[in-house]
Design a protein around this motif. Structure first.
Motif, mmCIF file in Angstrom:
data_model
loop_
_atom_site.group_PDB
_atom_site.id
_atom_site.type_symbol
_atom_site.label_atom_id
_atom_site.label_comp_id
_atom_site.label_asym_id
_atom_site.label_seq_id
_atom_site.Cartn_x
_atom_site.Cartn_y
_atom_site.Cartn_z
ATOM 1 N N GLN A 81 73.836 -22.223 81.115
ATOM 2 C CA GLN A 81 72.528 -22.838 81.320
ATOM 3 C C GLN A 81 71.877 -23.005 79.959
ATOM 4 N N VAL A 82 71.435 -24.211 79.642
ATOM 5 C CA VAL A 82 70.746 -24.459 78.388
ATOM 6 C C VAL A 82 69.245 -24.357 78.624
ATOM 7 N N HIS A 83 68.473 -24.404 77.547
ATOM 8 C CA HIS A 83 67.015 -24.272 77.629
ATOM 9 C C HIS A 83 66.434 -25.326 78.562
ATOM 10 N N ASN A 84 65.714 -24.866 79.584
ATOM 11 C CA ASN A 84 65.074 -25.750 80.564
ATOM 12 C C ASN A 84 66.071 -26.623 81.330
ATOM 13 N N GLY A 85 67.331 -26.190 81.387
ATOM 14 C CA GLY A 85 68.338 -26.976 82.082
ATOM 15 C C GLY A 85 68.852 -26.277 83.327
ATOM 16 N N GLN A 86 69.552 -27.012 84.180
ATOM 17 C CA GLN A 86 70.111 -26.427 85.386
ATOM 18 C C GLN A 86 71.427 -25.725 85.066
ATOM 19 N N LYS A 87 71.792 -24.800 85.937
ATOM 20 C CA LYS A 87 73.044 -24.065 85.752
ATOM 21 C C LYS A 87 74.222 -24.963 86.060
ATOM 22 N N ARG A 88 75.241 -24.899 85.189
ATOM 23 C CA ARG A 88 76.453 -25.677 85.382
ATOM 24 C C ARG A 88 77.674 -24.765 85.206
ATOM 25 N N THR A 89 78.805 -25.256 85.670
ATOM 26 C CA THR A 89 80.050 -24.493 85.614
ATOM 27 C C THR A 89 80.963 -25.073 84.546
ATOM 28 N N PHE A 90 81.680 -24.200 83.830
ATOM 29 C CA PHE A 90 82.710 -24.677 82.899
ATOM 30 C C PHE A 90 84.039 -24.014 83.224
ATOM 31 N N LEU A 91 85.112 -24.750 82.975
ATOM 32 C CA LEU A 91 86.466 -24.299 83.253
ATOM 33 C C LEU A 91 87.103 -23.645 82.041
ATOM 34 N N ASN A 92 86.942 -24.293 80.885
ATOM 35 C CA ASN A 92 87.614 -23.867 79.665
ATOM 36 C C ASN A 92 86.698 -23.048 78.769
ATOM 37 N N SER A 93 85.745 -23.727 78.121
ATOM 38 C CA SER A 93 84.920 -23.037 77.134
ATOM 39 C C SER A 93 83.615 -23.763 76.890
ATOM 40 N N VAL A 94 82.681 -23.006 76.341
ATOM 41 C CA VAL A 94 81.467 -23.562 75.744
ATOM 42 C C VAL A 94 81.557 -23.265 74.252
ATOM 43 N N GLY A 95 81.481 -24.292 73.429
ATOM 44 C CA GLY A 95 81.590 -24.133 71.981
ATOM 45 C C GLY A 95 80.315 -24.586 71.296
ATOM 46 N N ILE A 96 79.729 -23.715 70.493
ATOM 47 C CA ILE A 96 78.450 -23.988 69.830
ATOM 48 C C ILE A 96 78.676 -24.126 68.331
ATOM 49 N N GLY A 97 78.097 -25.163 67.718
ATOM 50 C CA GLY A 97 78.245 -25.360 66.277
ATOM 51 C C GLY A 97 79.338 -26.353 65.960
ATOM 52 N N PHE A 98 80.250 -25.961 65.089
ATOM 53 C CA PHE A 98 81.273 -26.889 64.613
ATOM 54 C C PHE A 98 82.122 -27.441 65.755
ATOM 55 N N ASP A 99 82.449 -26.610 66.727
ATOM 56 C CA ASP A 99 83.208 -27.056 67.893
ATOM 57 C C ASP A 99 82.479 -28.188 68.608
ATOM 58 N N GLY A 100 81.162 -28.053 68.737
ATOM 59 C CA GLY A 100 80.371 -29.109 69.353
ATOM 60 C C GLY A 100 80.331 -30.374 68.513
ATOM 61 N N ALA A 101 80.289 -30.206 67.186
ATOM 62 C CA ALA A 101 80.294 -31.369 66.289
ATOM 63 C C ALA A 101 81.611 -32.135 66.400
ATOM 64 N N VAL A 102 82.713 -31.407 66.495
ATOM 65 C CA VAL A 102 84.023 -32.053 66.645
ATOM 66 C C VAL A 102 84.087 -32.819 67.961
ATOM 67 N N ALA A 103 83.635 -32.180 69.048
ATOM 68 C CA ALA A 103 83.652 -32.842 70.349
ATOM 69 C C ALA A 103 82.765 -34.075 70.352
ATOM 70 N N SER A 104 81.626 -33.995 69.664
ATOM 71 C CA SER A 104 80.716 -35.135 69.587
ATOM 72 C C SER A 104 81.368 -36.307 68.863
ATOM 73 N N TYR A 105 82.062 -36.013 67.754
ATOM 74 C CA TYR A 105 82.735 -37.087 67.020
ATOM 75 C C TYR A 105 83.891 -37.650 67.847
ATOM 76 N N ALA A 106 84.643 -36.757 68.512
ATOM 77 C CA ALA A 106 85.778 -37.203 69.313
ATOM 78 C C ALA A 106 85.354 -38.069 70.484
ATOM 79 N N ASP A 107 84.093 -37.948 70.894
ATOM 80 C CA ASP A 107 83.585 -38.689 72.043
ATOM 81 C C ASP A 107 83.077 -40.080 71.673
ATOM 82 N N ARG A 108 83.059 -40.397 70.378
ATOM 83 C CA ARG A 108 82.556 -41.720 69.968
ATOM 84 C C ARG A 108 83.516 -42.819 70.440
ATOM 85 N N PRO A 109 83.006 -43.823 71.144
ATOM 86 C CA PRO A 109 83.885 -44.879 71.673
ATOM 87 C C PRO A 109 84.715 -45.580 70.600
ATOM 88 N N ALA A 110 84.101 -45.893 69.456
ATOM 89 C CA ALA A 110 84.840 -46.609 68.412
ATOM 90 C C ALA A 110 85.981 -45.755 67.865
#
Length: 307
Positions: A129-158
């Motif tokens: 659950q993030v700040h002011n957010g609803q509870k959600r389920t994850f299967l693998n992992s939650v990654g904060i920081g560099f892991d999130g930056a990598v996922a954000s770049y990997a998600d770019r359509p171009a």
């Protein structure tokens, strides 16, 4: 009766090709299988929500043909008051949950076995659950920081388009890692594990995980296991970018935990705060927050496989 949810775009079209293979099998035609296709990004969540409302007690299982993101959406969309066994038919580019569950068979063989003689795995997944957010389920992992930056770049359509054109979809995460390394900076976090006093660390990343794998097979938490009752927490303290790159090379064989900058914990509940909006990922899906509450789910989810 069975429900089959298909993401035809998973794995750069591999989802559709695998569905066409399954459709030709005798098991597909001899069983009562209703097939539904996701028609838009994140469409599996709304589809699962609708299906869980309309299905009755005759439903034996929900089969999900797609990637980790598709399964993440189905799990979060399905009405928890109507639990049903889930079979993951991994067709994505990462398929880390299948690795964590120990699924190694070809999709047609897995499909056949699950319909005829499935093996059940009863697993406590994770909730976040993030700040002011609803509870959600994850299967693998939650990654904060560099892991999130990598996922954000990997998600770019171009970026993903170019990787597909170069036939390098299996290398999306490592390539995004190298690009994110050029601009990412360490962040200060306050971490509280269970009822212990909070600690403040300057970190490159934190990964809270249900099993060893992330990023398409990287062994981020070597001692974790899908049936382990607690979460594994990997914290990587601030270090040079050259050393961080070396760390990720060692992640493939699970040797990074020997580095002094890497801390490995276990916990039932993890509370993390930062003093600024920070990129994070949940099952590879990027977002941004400054606070996270992460813990094991209160009830088990049943997954079907042949191993």
């Amino acid at each position: 009766m069975y429900i089959l949810i298909v993401n035809p775009a998973a794995g750069n079209g591999r989802g559709l090709k695998l569905y066409q293979q399954l459709k030709k099998t005798s098991d597909y035609h001899s069983r009562d299988i209703q097939t539904f296709f996701t028609e838009a990004p994140a469409g599996a969540e709304a589809l699962a929500a609708d299906l869980s409302k309309s299905q009755g007690p005759s439903l034996k299982a929900c089969l999900v043909l797609g990637g980790d993101g598709t399964l993440h959406e189905v799990i979060n969309g399905w009405n928890p008051s109507r639990p049903v066994p889930i079979c993951f038919l991994p067709a994505g580019s990462g398929n880390d949950f299948a690795r964590g569950l120990g699924v190694k068979s070809r999709i047609p063989d897995l499909f056949k076995a699950v319909l005829r003689k499935p093996r059940e795995h009863h697993v406590y997944l994770g909730n976040y659950q993030v700040h002011n957010g609803q509870k959600r389920t994850f299967l693998n992992s939650v990654g904060i920081g560099f892991d999130g930056a990598v996922a954000s770049y990997a998600d770019r359509p171009a970026f993903r388009l170019w990787m597909r054109r170069l036939h390098l979809t299996k290398w999306i995460y490592p390539a995004a890692l190298v690009r994110a390394l050029q601009w990412f900076k360490a962040v200060e976090v306050e971490v509280k594990l269970d009822d212990q006093p909070p600690v403040i660390e300057k970190v490159m990343m934190m990964t809270i995980t249900n099993h060893p794998y992330f990023g398409g097979g990287m062994k981020i938490a070597p001692r974790a296991g899908i049936h382990h009752p607690r979460l594994s927490v990997i914290l990587v303290r601030a270090l040079s970018k050259r050393k961080l790159l070396a760390l990720f090379l060692s992640v493939f064989i699970g040797k990074h935990t020997a580095l002094r900058e890497v801390v490995e914990w276990e916990a039932d509940r993890v509370h993390v705060r930062t003093n600024q909006g920070t990129l994070f990922q949940a099952d590879g899906q990027p977002s941004r927050s400054d606070e996270w509450l992460i813990k094991k789910a209160s009830s088990k989810t049943t997954f079907l496989s042949n191993s």
